[in-house]
Design a protein around this motif. Structure first.
Motif, PDB file in Angstrom:
ATOM      1  N   SER A  13      -3.351  -1.819  -4.636  1.00 61.21           N
ATOM      2  CA  SER A  13      -3.307  -2.144  -3.208  1.00 61.21           C
ATOM      3  C   SER A  13      -3.574  -3.621  -2.976  1.00 61.21           C
ATOM      4  N   ASP A  14      -4.421  -4.221  -3.806  1.00 62.87           N
ATOM      5  CA  ASP A  14      -4.664  -5.660  -3.663  1.00 62.87           C
ATOM      6  C   ASP A  14      -3.402  -6.444  -3.895  1.00 62.87           C
ATOM      7  N   ASN A  15      -2.663  -6.078  -4.895  1.00 63.95           N
ATOM      8  CA  ASN A  15      -1.420  -6.798  -5.182  1.00 63.95           C
ATOM      9  C   ASN A  15      -0.396  -6.587  -4.067  1.00 63.95           C
ATOM     10  N   LEU A  20       2.379  -8.944   0.745  1.00 58.95           N
ATOM     11  CA  LEU A  20       2.728  -8.930   2.176  1.00 58.95           C
ATOM     12  C   LEU A  20       2.268 -10.205   2.863  1.00 58.95           C
ATOM     13  N   THR A  21       1.031 -10.603   2.550  1.00 56.94           N
ATOM     14  CA  THR A  21       0.547 -11.850   3.185  1.00 56.94           C
ATOM     15  C   THR A  21       1.272 -13.064   2.629  1.00 56.94           C
ATOM     16  N   GLN A  22       1.699 -12.974   1.338  1.00 58.11           N
ATOM     17  CA  GLN A  22       2.364 -14.123   0.718  1.00 58.11           C
ATOM     18  C   GLN A  22       3.738 -14.360   1.327  1.00 58.11           C
ATOM     19  N   VAL A  23       4.353 -13.314   1.913  1.00 63.07           N
ATOM     20  CA  VAL A  23       5.645 -13.508   2.578  1.00 63.07           C
ATOM     21  C   VAL A  23       5.515 -14.528   3.700  1.00 63.07           C
ATOM     22  N   GLU A  24       4.436 -14.361   4.468  1.00 69.99           N
ATOM     23  CA  GLU A  24       4.224 -15.304   5.583  1.00 69.99           C
ATOM     24  C   GLU A  24       3.935 -16.690   5.047  1.00 69.99           C
ATOM     25  N   VAL A  25       3.163 -16.769   3.953  1.00 67.75           N
ATOM     26  CA  VAL A  25       2.861 -18.081   3.351  1.00 67.75           C
ATOM     27  C   VAL A  25       4.137 -18.768   2.871  1.00 67.75           C
ATOM     28  N   GLU A  26       5.031 -17.991   2.176  1.00 70.58           N
ATOM     29  CA  GLU A  26       6.257 -18.584   1.661  1.00 70.58           C
ATOM     30  C   GLU A  26       7.174 -19.006   2.788  1.00 70.58           C
ATOM     31  N   HIS A  27       7.133 -18.256   3.915  1.00 73.96           N
ATOM     32  CA  HIS A  27       7.948 -18.655   5.065  1.00 73.96           C
ATOM     33  C   HIS A  27       7.476 -19.979   5.628  1.00 73.96           C
ATOM     34  N   LEU A  28       6.155 -20.125   5.726  1.00 73.95           N
ATOM     35  CA  LEU A  28       5.605 -21.388   6.219  1.00 73.95           C
ATOM     36  C   LEU A  28       5.917 -22.534   5.253  1.00 73.95           C
ATOM     37  N   ALA A  29       5.858 -22.250   3.954  1.00 81.02           N
ATOM     38  CA  ALA A  29       6.189 -23.301   2.985  1.00 81.02           C
ATOM     39  C   ALA A  29       7.644 -23.729   3.133  1.00 81.02           C
ATOM     40  N   SER A  81       9.949   2.343  11.179  1.00 89.00           N
ATOM     41  CA  SER A  81      10.727   1.443  12.053  1.00 89.00           C
ATOM     42  C   SER A  81       9.997   0.133  12.307  1.00 89.00           C
ATOM     43  N   ASP A  82       8.628   0.178  12.372  1.00 88.23           N
ATOM     44  CA  ASP A  82       7.873  -1.043  12.658  1.00 88.23           C
ATOM     45  C   ASP A  82       8.046  -2.071  11.557  1.00 88.23           C
ATOM     46  N   PHE A  83       8.267  -1.604  10.363  1.00 88.96           N
ATOM     47  CA  PHE A  83       8.471  -2.528   9.229  1.00 88.96           C
ATOM     48  C   PHE A  83       9.961  -2.767   8.953  1.00 88.96           C
ATOM     49  N   GLY A  84      10.781  -1.743   9.126  1.00 92.47           N
ATOM     50  CA  GLY A  84      12.202  -1.842   8.773  1.00 92.47           C
ATOM     51  C   GLY A  84      12.953  -2.818   9.656  1.00 92.47           C
ATOM     52  N   ARG A  85      12.652  -2.830  11.010  1.00 93.26           N
ATOM     53  CA  ARG A  85      13.410  -3.721  11.897  1.00 93.26           C
ATOM     54  C   ARG A  85      13.171  -5.196  11.575  1.00 93.26           C
ATOM     55  N   PRO A  86      11.888  -5.660  11.520  1.00 98.46           N
ATOM     56  CA  PRO A  86      11.718  -7.090  11.178  1.00 98.46           C
ATOM     57  C   PRO A  86      12.237  -7.419   9.769  1.00 98.46           C
ATOM     58  N   LEU A  87      12.130  -6.454   8.827  1.00 97.64           N
ATOM     59  CA  LEU A  87      12.651  -6.726   7.475  1.00 97.64           C
ATOM     60  C   LEU A  87      14.177  -6.931   7.506  1.00 97.64           C
ATOM     61  N   ALA A  88      14.859  -6.144   8.339  1.00 99.08           N
ATOM     62  CA  ALA A  88      16.314  -6.294   8.442  1.00 99.08           C
ATOM     63  C   ALA A  88      16.688  -7.648   9.022  1.00 99.08           C
ATOM     64  N   SER A 130       4.096  -8.709   7.886  1.00100.64           N
ATOM     65  CA  SER A 130       2.787  -8.765   7.241  1.00100.64           C
ATOM     66  C   SER A 130       1.810  -7.795   7.895  1.00100.64           C
ATOM     67  N   LEU A 131       1.765  -7.804   9.243  1.00 98.93           N
ATOM     68  CA  LEU A 131       0.787  -6.983   9.936  1.00 98.93           C
ATOM     69  C   LEU A 131       1.056  -5.493   9.742  1.00 98.93           C
ATOM     70  N   HIS A 132       2.327  -5.079   9.986  1.00 97.38           N
ATOM     71  CA  HIS A 132       2.638  -3.666   9.848  1.00 97.38           C
ATOM     72  C   HIS A 132       2.490  -3.193   8.402  1.00 97.38           C
ATOM     73  N   GLY A 133       2.815  -4.033   7.440  1.00 98.05           N
ATOM     74  CA  GLY A 133       2.658  -3.634   6.039  1.00 98.05           C
ATOM     75  C   GLY A 133       1.210  -3.442   5.674  1.00 98.05           C
ATOM     76  N   LEU A 134       0.345  -4.371   6.107  1.00 98.07           N
ATOM     77  CA  LEU A 134      -1.082  -4.240   5.790  1.00 98.07           C
ATOM     78  C   LEU A 134      -1.668  -2.994   6.444  1.00 98.07           C
ATOM     79  N   ALA A 135      -1.263  -2.742   7.707  1.00100.92           N
ATOM     80  CA  ALA A 135      -1.779  -1.564   8.400  1.00100.92           C
ATOM     81  C   ALA A 135      -1.345  -0.282   7.681  1.00100.92           C
ATOM     82  N   TYR A 136      -0.102  -0.269   7.211  1.00101.25           N
ATOM     83  CA  TYR A 136       0.406   0.932   6.536  1.00101.25           C
ATOM     84  C   TYR A 136      -0.368   1.211   5.253  1.00101.25           C
TER      85      TYR A 136
END
Length: 821
Positions: A13-15, A20-29, A81-88, A130-136
């Motif tokens: 779960s840590d990985n 999930l959080t690293q996606v946001e980091v890579e987007h900012l990079a 759906s909360d994760f699938g729509r933004p992923l698409a 990131s948020l919906h993935g962590l919550a799931y």
């Protein structure tokens, strides 16, 4: 349950949360890389380094999102759906940006502002990922903890059940132990029964340990080999029953088996060997060996049978067979000899009859001559038929292939037999059945004789009827095969009963052997046709009904060729001789120059080497069409060089090697062959000799041991004609100068040891030149001088001086005459 506990032990779960959080980091990079490029000093101009960083950050961001899109771990998350729509949306942006990112720098530079805007607008979607993935996954962790509690409960129940099973297993083991004891008792009884069987077996059964010491020796073994069981036990089986000459092999086999090597007899069924009785008698035995493992090693069980009577019976059968074969060979030899012996006077008889026709005989004499000629021709046909049978039985019936027109062959056959057919009131004709494909490659003589025998047979048994010859391509050619042609001879004659159809192709079968039969003949024609058909790879048969006629058919695989004659493989090879790449290895400068000039006259490319070592090196690095190799050379002789070439891995390892030597003795030529040389040609050489030798060498013939094809008449004139006057005069002048210099002071007696070595070398070279020019007497004297110089025998040298001088005077005069010619 165990799997669930293992999952709890790991921090997967840590990985997941980190990804999930690293996606946001890579987007900012990625946004940061775009902004750095846009706000670089001087405005948005192409900066390769910045574009590289943009592409790299895009690839990292793309890889991270691709993990979320494809990894099996995120499959349940992608179903929400909360994760699938933004992923698409994020995936759609990345897929649209790939062509721009992977495109040329200028295109990326022009679209980078719009790319930044779209990436910046995507921030909210990345945050949702990131948020919906962590919550799931937080919810999933709670579920797993609950499952862990349930797993531990089930594990406790399972442990109690396992204890119960172990108790039951202990009870079962006690039961099995009692069964084992009973089986042990049964095994003892079985061993007793087996011992009884072995003791009453007619085959010798010998059991030994892995070292060959006898453990068991049954009664049959005692009877066969003459030893008592107590006498044999403990002794080496090799000393007991193996003949002395085979004991080393037996000991080697025992040693090989004990060390885990190959087992050539054990477990390979029955083999026939020699055994020895106690009294020393050696007799044939049939042996089968099997092995069985023991706790402390292995035992070998041998089953042996005395086959003396069987072998004796087989030898009698073989002797009877050999006598029968010898009788067949004698019959075949007798047929061949008698056929030749009869044919010789018969040819003379027919020749004299043809002479008598030209002596103006009377009308009565003409009739007598014609009758005699007809009888002689018929007898000659029978003799040829018997001779063909003898050739076939001896395996010497050769089949030649040449392009022929089947239409012409069939028409000639019909024309030649139309007279015979007309005499019996028959008509004869031929035709193609189906498309005509007349040009084939086959043995025209054999095919003509097959069809002639079948047509003659049809004429003989048909009267006032019709004989039709048909040709058809019955089977088209399969890949790698020739099409099958079918020839049919159809007649309206008397026919053949079904019970006789399998017999008519046998020798001397005439169907009606009585003296009153209406059709004559020896009964060999169809037998000859069958043999020729088989030799040509085909088959022959008949279909017939009594009173309705017969159909004889022949099926042959024939190669289809063009109407224009194609050159044979041998002719093609001979035509290639105009441009060969040849290596000539010769230590004598004059001989080397002469051979090279001869070869260059025919347009060949010539590479030269002065000794066998140089020849080996040249053959290693280049592939020649052929190698011409002198035999006697310094550093390395010709046979040694040939062995090195054949044993190496050079490019000319398998090319033909032509031995060139003045030594034409059979034992020497055999030595050249043993060394790996392909063919041999003797000195003196002429251009025609080289041409014939190369043609035979590269045309598929290898005349090793057949001597030279050289012309021995006027070798100097032949060499002058081959080389041309100017080249011949130049080589002859050099030869004379070398001989004068060496032979001038041959009679001196103050030869130093070093001078004798030089004399031996000079004699060897000059002997080769003498052989090249055809001065064999001078060559022999020089060879003797070479041997005497090597042996440091000054007395022999002094005695040879006169003979050398006389031989050289004659040779010198011959050379001068040839130069003046």
């Amino acid at each position: 349950m165990i799997l669930g506990l293992e999952q709890q032990r790991t921090a997967s779960s840590d990985n997941v949360q980190w990804t999930l959080t690293q996606v946001e980091v890579e987007h900012l990079a990625f946004l940061n890389a775009l902004e750095q490029h846009l706000h670089a000093e001087g405005g948005p101009v192409p900066v390769p380094q910045d574009l590289t960083k943009v592409r790299r950050q895009f690839d990292v961001f793309y890889s991270r999102v691709d993990t979320l899109s494809r990894a099996q771990l995120y499959e349940p998350l992608r179903q929400t759906s909360d994760f699938g729509r933004p992923l698409a949306k994020v995936t759609g942006f990345l897929d649209q940006a790939v062509p721009l990112i992977d495109g040329p720098d200028q295109g990326l530079q022009n679209g980078i502002v719009e790319l930044w805007q779209e990436a910046h607008a995507l921030r909210s979607q990345v945050r949702l990922l990131s948020l919906h993935g962590l919550a799931y996954f937080a919810g999933q962790s709670d579920l797993q903890r609950a499952e862990t509690t349930a797993t531990l409960t089930r594990l406790a129940i399972l442990s109690i059940g396992l204890l119960v099973v172990l108790a039951l297993a202990s009870i079962y083991l006690i039961y099995i132990n009692r069964i084992t004891q009973r089986r042990g008792d049964d095994l003892v009884k079985a061993n007793q029964r087996m011992n009884t069987i072995l003791s009453t077996s007619h085959d010798a059964v010998i059991v030994s340990d892995e070292s060959g010491k006898v453990i068991e020796f049954n009664r049959a073994a005692e009877s066969i080999f003459g030893y008592g069981a107590d006498e044999a036990k403990g002794r080496s089986i090799g000393d007991l029953i193996v003949p002395p000459e085979l004991r080393d092999l037996h000991a080697a086999g025992i040693k090989r088996m004990r060390h885990g090597g190959e087992r050539r007899v054990v477990g390979h069924g029955r083999v026939q060997l020699q055994g020895m009785r106690k009294n020393g008698d050696v007799f044939p035995v049939e042996l089968a060996l099997q092995s069985a493992p023991l706790a402390n090693g292995e035992i070998i069980i041998g089953f042996l049978r005395d086959i003396s009577e069987t072998v004796a019976a087989q030898e009698e059968l073989i002797a009877a067979r050999d006598k029968a074969l010898a009788g067949e060979r004698a019959k075949s030899d007798f047929l061949k000899v008698m056929s030749h012996e009869i044919r010789t006077p018969l040819n003379g008889l027919l020749g004299n009859l043809s002479l008598l026709k030209n002596l103006n005989p009377s009308r009565q004499q003409v009739q007598i001559i014609q009758n005699m000629d007809l009888s002689g021709q018929l007898l000659l046909t029978h003799v040829d038929t018997v001779l063909d049978i003898a050739r076939f039985e001896a395996g010497k019936l050769s089949v030649q292939r040449e392009p022929i027109d089947l239409g012409v062959l069939m028409q000639e056959l019909v024309d030649s037999q139309s007279g015979n057919a007309a005499q019996r009131g028959n008509s004869i004709e031929w035709q193609w059945s189906g498309p005509a494909r007349p040009w084939v490659a086959t043995d025209a003589q054999r095919l003509r004789q097959i069809l002639l025998n079948l047509v003659g047979n049809a004429i003989k048994f048909c009267e006032n009827g019709r004989i039709s010859l048909e040709v058809e391509v019955a089977e088209e050619s399969a890949p790698g095969q020739h099409p099958v042609y079918e020839f049919r001879i159809v007649d309206t004659g008397v026919g053949i009963a079904e019970e006789h159809q399998d017999e008519i192709f046998e020798d001397f079968h005439t169907h009606d052997p009585s003296f009153e039969r209406s059709a004559g003949g020896t009964g060999l024609g169809l037998g000859i046709a069958r043999r020729f058909t088989q030799a040509m790879g085909g088959e022959i048969g008949v279909e017939s009904s009594v009173g309705e006629g017969s159909v004889f058919w022949v099926r042959l695989p024939l190669e289809v060729v063009d109407a224009a004659r194609r050159p044979s493989a041998h002719e093609a090879q001979l035509s290639d001789l105009q441009c060969l790449d040849l290596l000539v290895v010769e230590d004598n400068d004059i001989n080397l120059a002469v051979i090279r000039k001869m070869l260059e006259i025919d347009g060949h490319k010539v590479t030269t080497a002065k000794n066998g070592k140089e020849g080996v090196d040249a053959a290693y690095g280049h592939r020649f069409d052929a190698i011409l190799m002198d035999v006697s050379m310094p550093v390395m002789d010709g046979p040694t060089a040939a062995r090195h070439i054949r044993a190496g891995e050079g490019r000319s390892v398998d090319v033909p090697i032509l031995a060139v030597s003045a030594n034409v003795l059979p034992e020497a030529v055999q030595g050249f062959r043993d060394a790996g040389m392909t063919a041999f040609v003797g000195k003196p050489l002429a251009l025609s000799t080289l041409r014939k030798a190369l043609a035979a060498l590269l045309g598929g013939k290898h005349p090793v041991g057949e001597g030279s094809a050289r012309e021995m008449n006027e070798p100097l004139n032949a060499m002058r004609e081959d080389l041309g006057p100017d080249a011949f005069d130049r080589f002859a002048e050099r030869f004379v100068a070398e001989a004068d210099a060496m032979l001038g002071d041959l009679g001196r007696s103050d030869w130093a040891e070093g001078d004798l070595d030089t004399l031996a070398s000079q004699s060897h070279r000059l002997a080769g030149s003498a052989a090249m020019y055809g001065f064999l007497e001078l060559r022999d004297v020089l060879v003797n001088i070479e041997m005497a110089a090597k042996d440091n025998d000054r007395e022999v040298l002094a005695s040879l001086a006169g003979a050398a001088s006389t031989a050289w005077e004659d040779a010198r005069a011959t050379v001068l005459r040839a130069r003046q010619a």
